[in-house]
Structures are given as C-alpha cells and as structure tokens.
Design an enzyme around this catalytic site. Structure first.
Site, short mmCIF file in Angstrom:
data_model
loop_
_atom_site.label_atom_id
_atom_site.label_comp_id
_atom_site.label_asym_id
_atom_site.label_seq_id
_atom_site.Cartn_x
_atom_site.Cartn_y
_atom_site.Cartn_z
N LYS A 310 -24.62 -10.32 19.38
CA LYS A 310 -24.34 -10.24 17.94
C LYS A 310 -23.87 -8.85 17.48
CE LYS A 310 -27.14 -13.93 15.94
NZ LYS A 310 -28.23 -14.30 15.04
N ASP A 347 -25.92 -15.97 8.88
CA ASP A 347 -27.39 -15.94 8.90
C ASP A 347 -27.91 -15.53 7.52
OD1 ASP A 347 -27.76 -16.69 11.52
OD2 ASP A 347 -27.84 -14.64 12.30
P1 NAP Z 1 -35.09 -9.91 17.55
O1 NAP Z 1 -33.85 -9.22 17.13
O2 NAP Z 1 -35.51 -9.85 18.98
O3 NAP Z 1 -36.28 -9.33 16.65
C1 NAP Z 1 -37.59 -9.76 16.84
C2 NAP Z 1 -38.49 -9.09 15.82
O4 NAP Z 1 -39.77 -9.70 15.94
C3 NAP Z 1 -38.67 -7.61 16.05
O5 NAP Z 1 -38.81 -6.98 14.81
C4 NAP Z 1 -39.97 -7.54 16.85
O6 NAP Z 1 -40.71 -6.39 16.61
C5 NAP Z 1 -40.72 -8.70 16.27
N1 NAP Z 1 -41.68 -9.25 17.24
C6 NAP Z 1 -41.36 -9.79 18.42
N2 NAP Z 1 -42.48 -10.21 19.05
C7 NAP Z 1 -43.51 -9.91 18.24
C8 NAP Z 1 -44.92 -10.06 18.33
N3 NAP Z 1 -45.49 -10.63 19.39
N4 NAP Z 1 -45.68 -9.64 17.31
C9 NAP Z 1 -45.11 -9.05 16.23
N5 NAP Z 1 -43.79 -8.88 16.09
C10 NAP Z 1 -43.00 -9.30 17.08
O7 NAP Z 1 -35.03 -11.46 17.21
P2 NAP Z 1 -34.23 -12.13 15.98
O8 NAP Z 1 -32.85 -12.45 16.40
O9 NAP Z 1 -34.42 -11.31 14.78
O10 NAP Z 1 -34.98 -13.53 15.83
C11 NAP Z 1 -36.33 -13.59 15.42
C12 NAP Z 1 -36.73 -15.06 15.29
O11 NAP Z 1 -36.06 -15.62 14.17
C13 NAP Z 1 -36.28 -15.89 16.48
O12 NAP Z 1 -37.29 -15.95 17.44
C14 NAP Z 1 -35.98 -17.24 15.90
O13 NAP Z 1 -37.09 -18.10 16.06
C15 NAP Z 1 -35.78 -16.97 14.42
N6 NAP Z 1 -34.37 -17.26 14.04
C16 NAP Z 1 -34.14 -18.44 13.45
C17 NAP Z 1 -32.85 -18.75 13.07
C18 NAP Z 1 -32.59 -20.06 12.39
O14 NAP Z 1 -31.42 -20.45 12.29
N7 NAP Z 1 -33.60 -20.73 11.89
C19 NAP Z 1 -31.80 -17.85 13.30
C20 NAP Z 1 -32.08 -16.63 13.92
C21 NAP Z 1 -33.39 -16.35 14.29
P3 NAP Z 1 -40.43 -5.01 17.39
O15 NAP Z 1 -39.41 -4.27 16.57
O16 NAP Z 1 -41.75 -4.35 17.41
O17 NAP Z 1 -39.94 -5.39 18.76
#
Ligand code: NAP
Length: 583
Positions: A310, A347
């Site tokens: 991305k 998004d």
């Molecule tokens: P990302 O860029 O990897 O970011 C993950 C975030 O979650 C980071 O801020 C991370 O914190 C935090 N995190 C990860 N594991 C954690 C834990 N065990 N406890 C507390 N915080 C934690 O991922 P992303 O692309 O933003 O996506 C996040 C989630 O959004 C995905 O898993 C997905 O389920 C959902 N999503 C849904 C859609 C949809 O269309 N519905 C679209 C996109 C994403 P740190 O900074 O500390 O690592």
C-alpha cells in the site's frame, strides 16, 4: 510456431469437451463414481484420478456402468505415478496396463506423463494408441516455470491428441510467461497450459482466452487435486470463465496474502450483476516490480492494493487523490488509457461512510485503536470531516507521530474509563480469526454511543460481542469492506456499485467459511469421525443467485444466527451513490 495438425480423434474429442475439466478423486471407485455423477450434471467433462485408488486395475470395470448411465460425459483417465507428482505407487508397466484397459471401460482419453511416454518402448505406446483412446501427454513441473517451449517440443514428438504443459507459478511473472507461450502457440488448438500454485490463479482464468484448449478445476472447495486449483463452480460462476474473451477487462487484488481474500467473490459478483465484461483475480505477490510488469503486459485495468504494497506503490503513481498523499498509502489503482497509474484511497470512505450514515462527524469525539494503515485511513478521514480524534496504540510513539501529522490527540488506556466517545473504531488485528491477542478493551472502557470494529472475520468479534452485551450499537468490518470495494468498483467502471448484492455475497461467504471451520473442528473430534467429510457436504462458497432480492446492506445482520438487536440502522445514505440509484 508449431505445425500441429490435429488427428481425427482429437477433432472428435474437441467437439465433446468444454472449457472446464473437473478433476474427480476419491479413495474408492464408489466414492469417485458418486462424485462424478454429481459433477457431470453441471460439467460433463471430467478427469478421473485413478491414481488415488489403492488398486486401480481392479476398480476399472466399475466405471463401465457410469459411462453407460452418463452418455454425455467425456472423461480423461489419469493414473499418474508418484515419481511424476501423482499417487500411483506401481510401475510404469502397471500404469500402462491400466491405461490400455481404459478405452474398453468407456473412457475417452488417457493422461500419460511425458516422463512415462519417454520411458516406454514405442511398441508399448502404440498398443495404448491402438485401443483408439485419445492420448494426452502431460508435463508437471512442481519447481517453477522453466523452458515451456522445450517441454512442448518433447511432448509434440509423440504426436498426442492433446499436449498439457503445467509449470508452477513461483511469481506473478510466471503467469505471464505461460500466457505468452500459449499466445505464441495459438495455431495449436490442442494445447493446455496452466500454472500451479497460489500465484497461478491468473493462468487458470486467463489461460483459455490465451489459447489453452481447456483448464482443470476441483469438484468442490477442499477437493483440489493440484496446488492452486479452483472449484469448478467458482471458475464458472464467480470468474465466469465461459465469458472471458479478448474484450474482458482484467482487475485484481495485489499483495500477500490474497488466497483467502473475499474481494474476488465480491468484485466478480458486482461485475456480473452490472453486466460489466470484466474479471477480478487474486494477484499474489510481494514484489512490486512483478506487479507493475503484469499490469503493463496483460494489461490490467485496475487493482486493489493490500499488504504489503500500500505504501510502496505510491512512488509509481502518476497522481493520487489528496487523502492518499496525506496518508501515504493507497488501496486502489486505476490504469488510464495512456497506461499511467492513478491512485485512490477508498479505505477512508469505507470508514467515514458507514459512520456518517449514523452520526454527524463534525465535532464527534472518536477513539481510534491502532496507528497502522487502517488507523491512518480512519484518522485522516475523520479529521477531514472535522471529528475530534483520539488515538490509542500499543506503540505510543507511532500514535504520537500520527496525532501530530493529523492534528489529533493521543490517549492512554487508563484514561478510557473516565472518557466518553461518540464512537470507538478498532483498527488493529486484535479479534481477527487466528489472532490470539487479549481483547484491548474491557466493559468499563466502552463509554461510547457506537462501536465500529474494522475486523470482519469472524463475523462477531470479541469487541462486537462485548458491545452487544452492553447494548451498544455497532458496525461490523464487513460494512467497511463492502463500502471500500463499492467505491473501487465505481472508480473503475464509472457505474454505481451494487452495494447490497456485494454485502450479501460477502456475508454469505463468511458464513460458509464459519460453517466449514465448525464442521472441520467437529470432524477432527474422535467421536465425529463417522460423519461425512465437511469438505464434501459444504456448498461452494458464495454461489451468486441470478436475481437475489436486494436487502438494505446496513440492516443485514452481522451475526450468523439472529439479527442483532443493537446493530445500528444508518440514516438514509444521502451521499451514498449506490443507495441513491436504488431508490
Ligand atoms: P497494520 O498496518 O499492521 O497495523 C496494525 C496496528 O494494530 C498497529 O497499530 C499495531 O500496533 C496494532 N496491533 C497489532 N497487534 C496488536 C496487539 N496484539 N495489541 C495491540 N495492538 C496491536 O494493519 P492494518 O492494515 O492497519 O489493519 C489492521 C486491521 O484492520 C486488520 O487486521 C484488519 O482486520 C482490519 N482491516 C479491515 C478492513 C476492512 O475492509 N474491513 C480493511 C483494512 C483493515 P503497533 O504500532 O504497536 O505495531
């Protein structure tokens, strides 16, 4: 260019066969015949994997009745030896004996591996041909995509009725190599080419358009006989392989993982519903250079971008919308007629759209959990709408940086029980299927009028469960998923997206996944061993109905069982173009 002249046998066979050959495997002849009897009703072209049987020679006579009862069936018999990637443990002589008896039983064609053909004496191969059965000679390379022309030449030397070249796609580019090979050989109408592997899905859908005589499919999800094989119904109904032609525009979702992505089901359903001649494929890659080459050479008209590309894609775009530039990430790319790439971030709309339907965002106090990609889209999108945003993240520094960039605040976990919000948005993977992390919030932290969990698998996440228990209205991640996909559809096609149908099909697919997982878990318990395989009883994922009754997407229950009491009903979607056109 080859000077291949098809024999009478191959011309006859070609008149009988369809685009899709369904591979049927089973532990007993009765099981294979049962599955074949079901499959033949929808797809009369079958490959019977005799090598899955313990004693294929003894089982052969059982197929006579099947062919007598199913005269429309055209079937290939395969008894691939283990040395060549099959399951038959017998010798070459034993394989030949089985294949030589196939014509008398009613089979129309046999599949002989190139390695076996090369090891056989000419006279023995002639004995097989003298039975009058069609001969397909195949080569499977499980290590990669190498020297397709060389393999073709080796097979062609035997003058078979069909030549099957099956490499493995180790990268997206291997699909391109295969497709260009098929196009180069386009005067050979009896050539079959497919790339195995998860990265090879493009070849399975676009191969026939490039000149492959047909392609192979699994009988159902879970019954694949080759790596990356797609279920027949998915190939026919989701990817509409029968309708893919030179004019079909190609779209896809690029990143890793994409194998279990619901985007292909959702987008292909939307294309079908709106009669757009387009197909949407999984483009499995972590290498941007491969993706860009594929986009240029296939060509691909537009694509969704997912992890881990991305941010990286941004440097390769001619222009982006202002929000993508501020967020530093884009999830949607449009290839313009001049071949240049333009980026968008849907998004953002996927998060602000569903919220805006329920509440005015200007001045709303919104807590965002996380500071990764989805959180950045949420925070910048909400700030754009003048919401008052608070960020809580595991890594405090990342939250502080995002807060500085976007004009938001950070907040500590301990402060939550004394704060109140209009909405809490979870933008972390916590609660996602397979994620074992403890819930981020407890009941006392949920001082909010609304919970929005961006995680959509499982359908009811622990956070949504907690909100339901506390009678707090909620929005599930499916709504974001469908909303962002609907905006992509509109960017690519210029047509309003069939959002309700997209929602229905995603919900259906998730429920089926949940049912399959539950059935598999039950099956793995010792007392349930007698039950039929979950894979056999499961319906194919997300079978789109021809004319489904549209339901308002936001009212659709997000829980498999009853309609949730507290899922919020959005206000009329004034800014939702899809909703507008439905009225
Ligand atoms: P990302 O860029 O990897 O970011 C993950 C975030 O979650 C980071 O801020 C991370 O914190 C935090 N995190 C990860 N594991 C954690 C834990 N065990 N406890 C507390 N915080 C934690 O991922 P992303 O692309 O933003 O996506 C996040 C989630 O959004 C995905 O898993 C997905 O389920 C959902 N999503 C849904 C859609 C949809 O269309 N519905 C679209 C996109 C994403 P740190 O900074 O500390 O690592």
């Amino acid at each position: 260019m080859s000077l291949y002249v098809p024999s009478h046998a191959s011309q006859f066979l070609r008149s009988r066969i369809a685009n899709v050959c369904v591979a049927i495997a089973g532990g007993t002849s009765a099981e294979i015949i049962e599955k074949a009897t079901v499959a033949v009703k929808e797809t009369p072209f079958l490959e019977i994997r005799l090598d899955y049987l313990e004693k294929p020679l003894l089982a052969l006579s059982k197929f006579k009745q099947f062919f007598a009862d199913n005269t429309a069936a055209t079937a290939i018999a395969t008894c691939r030896r283990s040395a060549n990637g099959g399951k038959f443990a017998g010798s070459l002589a034993a394989e030949l004996e089985i294949l030589t008896k196939c014509a008398a039983v009613g089979f129309h064609m046999v599949d002989l591996e190139l390695e076996s053909a090369e090891a056989l004496k000419k006279a023995d191969l002639q004995k097989l041909r003298d039975t009058g059965i069609g001969l397909l000679i195949s080569h499977h390379d499980f290590t990669g995509t190498h020297d397709l022309d060389g393999i073709f030449t080796r097979i062609e030397a035997f003058h078979p009725d069909f030549i099957k070249v099956v490499p493995t796609a180790k990268s997206l580019i291997d699909n391109l190599t295969l497709i260009q090979f098929l196009e180069r050989m386009n005067d050979n109408s009896n050539l079959i080419g497919i790339c195995m592997g998860d990265a090879g899905i493009i070849s399975r859908v676009l191969g026939v358009r490039a000149g492959s005589a047909f392609t192979f499919a699994a009988a159902t999800v879970g019954e694949e006989t080759g790596p990356g094989q797609i279920a027949a119904r998915t190939l026919l109904e989701t990817y509409r392989i029968d309708q893919v032609d030179a004019a079909t525009k190609v779209y896809g979702v690029a990143g890793n993982p994409v194998r279990s992505s619901l985007s292909p089901i959702m987008m292909n359903t939307a294309f079908r519903r709106e009669t757009v001649n387009a197909v949407y494929l999984g483009l499995l890659t972590t290498r941007l250079s491969d993706l860009l080459k594929l986009v240029h050479d296939i060509p691909i008209q537009g694509f969704s971008v997912t992890m881990p590309l991305k941010q990286e894609i941004m440097a390769h775009l001619e222009r982006t919308d202002p929000l993508s530039a501020r967020i530093g990430a884009c999830n949607t790319v449009l290839r313009a007629q001049d071949g240049k790439l333009y980026g968008f971030n849907t998004d953002v709309a996927g998060i602000t759209g569903p919220l805006e339907k329920r509440m005015p965002l200007a001045g709303a106090r919104i807590l965002v959990l996380g500071a990764g990609g989805a959180a950045r889209a949420a925070v910048f999108g909400l700030r754009e709408k003048d919401a008052n945003v608070f960020i809580l993240n595991r890594t405090a520094e990342t939250a502080q940086k995002l807060a500085r960039q976007s004009g938001s605040h950070t907040i500590r976990k301990e402060a939550l029980s004394k704060s109140s919000f209009d909405a809490i948005v979870n933008a972390t993977p916590v609660g996602m299927a397979g994620n074992k992390a403890a819930p981020l919030l407890e009941a006392r932290d949920l001082n909010t009028k609304l919970v929005f969990d961006l995680v959509y698998n499982p359908l009811e996440t622990p956070l949504i469960h907690l909100a339901r228990q506390l009678s707090i209205p909620f929005i599930t991640g499916i709504e974001m998923f469908v909303h962002q996909g609907a905006r992509q559809f509109e960017i690519w096609t210029g047509k309003p997206a069939p959002e309700e149908e997209m929602f229905r099909v995603v919900l259906h697919a998730l429920r089926q996944q949940a049912e399959l997982a539950a059935a598999e878990a039950a099956e793995s318990k010792p007392e349930a061993k007698q039950k039929p395989s979950a894979k056999l009883v499961a319906k194919p994922a997300a079978k789109p109905k021809a004319e489904p009754k549209p339901k308002p997407a936001a009212k659709s229950p997000a829980k498999p069982a009853a309609k949730p009491k507290s899922e919020t009903k959005p206000k009329p979607a004034a800014r939702n173009s899809a909703a507008k056109t439905k009225k």
